[in-house]
Design a protein around this motif. Structure first.
Motif, PDB file in Angstrom:
ATOM      1  N   UNK A   1       9.474 -16.002  14.843  1.00 16.56           N
ATOM      2  CA  UNK A   1       9.932 -14.616  14.710  1.00 16.56           C
ATOM      3  C   UNK A   1       9.535 -14.031  13.356  1.00 16.56           C
ATOM      4  N   UNK A   2       9.613 -14.837  12.305  1.00 10.17           N
ATOM      5  CA  UNK A   2       9.219 -14.357  10.976  1.00 10.17           C
ATOM      6  C   UNK A   2       7.711 -14.143  10.887  1.00 10.17           C
ATOM      7  N   UNK A   3       6.936 -14.969  11.584  1.00 11.19           N
ATOM      8  CA  UNK A   3       5.483 -14.818  11.570  1.00 11.19           C
ATOM      9  C   UNK A   3       5.056 -13.463  12.114  1.00 11.19           C
ATOM     10  N   UNK A   4       5.754 -12.996  13.135  1.00 12.82           N
ATOM     11  CA  UNK A   4       5.408 -11.703  13.718  1.00 12.82           C
ATOM     12  C   UNK A   4       5.628 -10.566  12.728  1.00 12.82           C
ATOM     13  N   UNK A   5       6.631 -10.689  11.886  1.00 12.29           N
ATOM     14  CA  UNK A   5       6.935  -9.629  10.928  1.00 12.29           C
ATOM     15  C   UNK A   5       6.057  -9.693   9.678  1.00 12.29           C
ATOM     16  N   UNK A   6       5.403 -10.816   9.459  1.00  8.79           N
ATOM     17  CA  UNK A   6       4.546 -10.938   8.284  1.00  8.79           C
ATOM     18  C   UNK A   6       3.282 -10.083   8.381  1.00  8.79           C
ATOM     19  N   UNK A   7       2.918  -9.658   9.608  1.00  6.56           N
ATOM     20  CA  UNK A   7       1.760  -8.782   9.744  1.00  6.56           C
ATOM     21  C   UNK A   7       1.948  -7.500   8.945  1.00  6.56           C
ATOM     22  N   UNK A   8       3.218  -7.076   8.788  1.00  5.75           N
ATOM     23  CA  UNK A   8       3.486  -5.862   8.014  1.00  5.75           C
ATOM     24  C   UNK A   8       3.132  -6.028   6.550  1.00  5.75           C
ATOM     25  N   UNK A   9       3.147  -7.276   6.062  1.00  5.44           N
ATOM     26  CA  UNK A   9       2.819  -7.510   4.656  1.00  5.44           C
ATOM     27  C   UNK A   9       1.359  -7.166   4.362  1.00  5.44           C
ATOM     28  N   UNK A  10       0.474  -7.440   5.299  1.00  7.48           N
ATOM     29  CA  UNK A  10      -0.933  -7.063   5.124  1.00  7.48           C
ATOM     30  C   UNK A  10      -1.062  -5.548   5.017  1.00  7.48           C
ATOM     31  N   UNK A  11      -0.285  -4.839   5.825  1.00  3.88           N
ATOM     32  CA  UNK A  11      -0.306  -3.376   5.780  1.00  3.88           C
ATOM     33  C   UNK A  11       0.159  -2.850   4.425  1.00  3.88           C
ATOM     34  N   UNK A  12       1.156  -3.490   3.818  1.00  2.00           N
ATOM     35  CA  UNK A  12       1.624  -3.052   2.501  1.00  2.00           C
ATOM     36  C   UNK A  12       0.529  -3.226   1.438  1.00  2.00           C
ATOM     37  N   UNK A  13      -0.200  -4.339   1.486  1.00  2.00           N
ATOM     38  CA  UNK A  13      -1.289  -4.544   0.529  1.00  2.00           C
ATOM     39  C   UNK A  13      -2.354  -3.468   0.693  1.00  2.00           C
ATOM     40  N   UNK A  14      -2.698  -3.151   1.939  1.00  2.00           N
ATOM     41  CA  UNK A  14      -3.718  -2.132   2.180  1.00  2.00           C
ATOM     42  C   UNK A  14      -3.240  -0.753   1.732  1.00  2.00           C
ATOM     43  N   UNK A  15      -1.963  -0.442   1.961  1.00  2.00           N
ATOM     44  CA  UNK A  15      -1.439   0.855   1.529  1.00  2.00           C
ATOM     45  C   UNK A  15      -1.422   0.966   0.003  1.00  2.00           C
ATOM     46  N   UNK A  16      -1.071  -0.122  -0.670  1.00  2.00           N
ATOM     47  CA  UNK A  16      -1.059  -0.097  -2.137  1.00  2.00           C
ATOM     48  C   UNK A  16      -2.477   0.110  -2.678  1.00  2.00           C
ATOM     49  N   UNK A  17      -3.458  -0.561  -2.087  1.00  2.00           N
ATOM     50  CA  UNK A  17      -4.845  -0.366  -2.526  1.00  2.00           C
ATOM     51  C   UNK A  17      -5.345   1.032  -2.177  1.00  2.00           C
ATOM     52  N   UNK A  18      -4.860   1.583  -1.077  1.00  2.39           N
ATOM     53  CA  UNK A  18      -5.225   2.968  -0.733  1.00  2.39           C
ATOM     54  C   UNK A  18      -4.693   3.939  -1.783  1.00  2.39           C
ATOM     55  N   UNK A  19      -3.500   3.685  -2.284  1.00  2.49           N
ATOM     56  CA  UNK A  19      -2.950   4.528  -3.347  1.00  2.49           C
ATOM     57  C   UNK A  19      -3.792   4.406  -4.615  1.00  2.49           C
TER      58      UNK A  19
END
Length: 369
Positions: free
Chosen positions: A305-323
């Protein structure tokens, strides 16, 4: 000898037969006839009656003599009849030889390039081992979050980032040279665009590395210790850098100062939103891992269950680099070409100083305990 009504064929009429060959052939014939009891009269097969028209039988002589012509003469005759065909064949042979030389040259160049790449990879792997990124130097990498075998995507990112640092150092030297020299705005703009593209390339590399191992990117292990001290979601905070770099720009207009302040405020708002999202993700992950009875020894469902939610962590890294990407773009629009070059030089040297600080701290003199 009864040869009144006959005569020998003149040498010029025989064509391609050589005189010595004719004499040798006739001599052998005379010897055979005499040895067999024959007369010494000239054999009839080499004597032509006088009443035949030699001029009317030139074609027949050519046909008769062609039966005794060697194969090489047949080729020469064929060549003389088809010169275009021979020229085409020679041209095809030359073209085939040229292509063969080109293939050989390309193959040799490919081998040389592969050899140089192999040497470079070996050197980079040795350097990475010395820095402690790989198992085998007495470092417990499991405590740092690494498995015993490094992810190939992360290993590739490590090597690419090493090249990126080398290229950035070169660009810093070039920016410093052009700013202190007399160059046109066109040349200066080219240097600024190259430096901007170089940072954008880093964001692309980090995005690929985050897909391979997002925890590695978040931990900042690919950066020096001093850089990790200022780490925020796998990189620098744009608002903090604007605050550090603002005094180092050339004289700015009031409108430029206002635009930079507004940009910094917008960056702070976006950073706060991302930080709040990260805190919420951490809370969600903690609940997923702790769900159920702790101490029972069965935690596979919670981990899945935690593995499924970790995909969001990749999105946070990409959003921070987009900023970060957008902040650089906005500063490029606000500043003049020379101001942008000065700001990129200051930004690059700021990170150089952080890396120098890390090296100095690692090699500092320690008092014996």
């Amino acid at each position: 000898m009864n040869s009144a009504s006959t005569h020998f064929v003149p040498q010029s009429r025989v064509g391609i037969y050589e005189p010595l060959h004719q004499f040798g052939m006739w001599g052998e014939t005379f010897k055979n006839n005499i040895g067999n009891g024959g007369s010494m009269n000239t054999p009839s097969h080499i004597i032509i009656p006088n009443n035949q028209k030699l001029d009317n039988n030139n074609n027949n002589l050519s046909e008769d003599t062609s039966h005794g012509t060697p194969h090489m003469f047949d080729q020469e005759a064929s060549t003389s009849r088809h010169p275009d065909k021979i020229q085409r064949r020679l041209a095809q042979n030359r073209e085939a030889a040229r292509k063969s030389r080109l293939r050989k040259k390309a193959y040799v160049q490919q081998l040389e390039t592969s050899r140089l790449k192999l040497i470079q990879l070996e050197q980079e792997l040795d350097r990475a081992r010395q820095q402690g990124f790989y198992v085998g130097n007495g470092i417990d990498t499991s405590s740092l979050g690494f498995s015993e075998t490094m992810n190939p995507g992360i290993a590739a990112f490590e090597m690419e980032y090493g090249h990126w640092i080398e290229e950035q150092n070169k660009q810093i030297c070039e920016l410093r040279t052009v700013l202190h020299g007399h160059v046109t705005d066109v040349e200066l703009r080219s240097q600024v665009e190259n430096a901007m593209k170089h940072y954008f390339e880093l964001f692309r590399m980090k995005s690929a590395a985050a897909k391979a191992d997002v925890f590695f990117v978040m931990s900042g292990m690919w950066r020096t210790s001093a850089e990790r001290f200022f780490l925020w979601i796998g990189g620098f905070r744009p608002s903090d850098l604007l605050k550090v770099l603002l005094p180092h720009f050339d004289v700015m207009t009031d409108q430029q100062v206002l635009d930079v302040c507004n940009l910094r405020q917008s960056c702070q708002q976006a950073e706060d939103a991302l930080s709040q999202g990260m805190e919420k993700l951490q809370h969600t992950l903690a609940e997923c891992v702790a769900r159920g009875g702790l101490g029972e020894g069965n935690y596979i469902p919670q981990v899945n269950s935690a593995m499924e939610r970790l995909e969001a962590l990749v999105s946070f890294v990409n959003q921070a680099d987009h900023l970060r990407h957008e902040t650089l773009q906005q500063m490029h629009r606000i500043l003049t070409t020379r101001q942008a070059a000065r700001g990129l030089l200051a930004l690059g040297e700021y990170f150089q100083r952080l890396r120098a600080l890390s090296s100095s701290w690692a090699t500092r003199h320690r008092e014996p305990t």
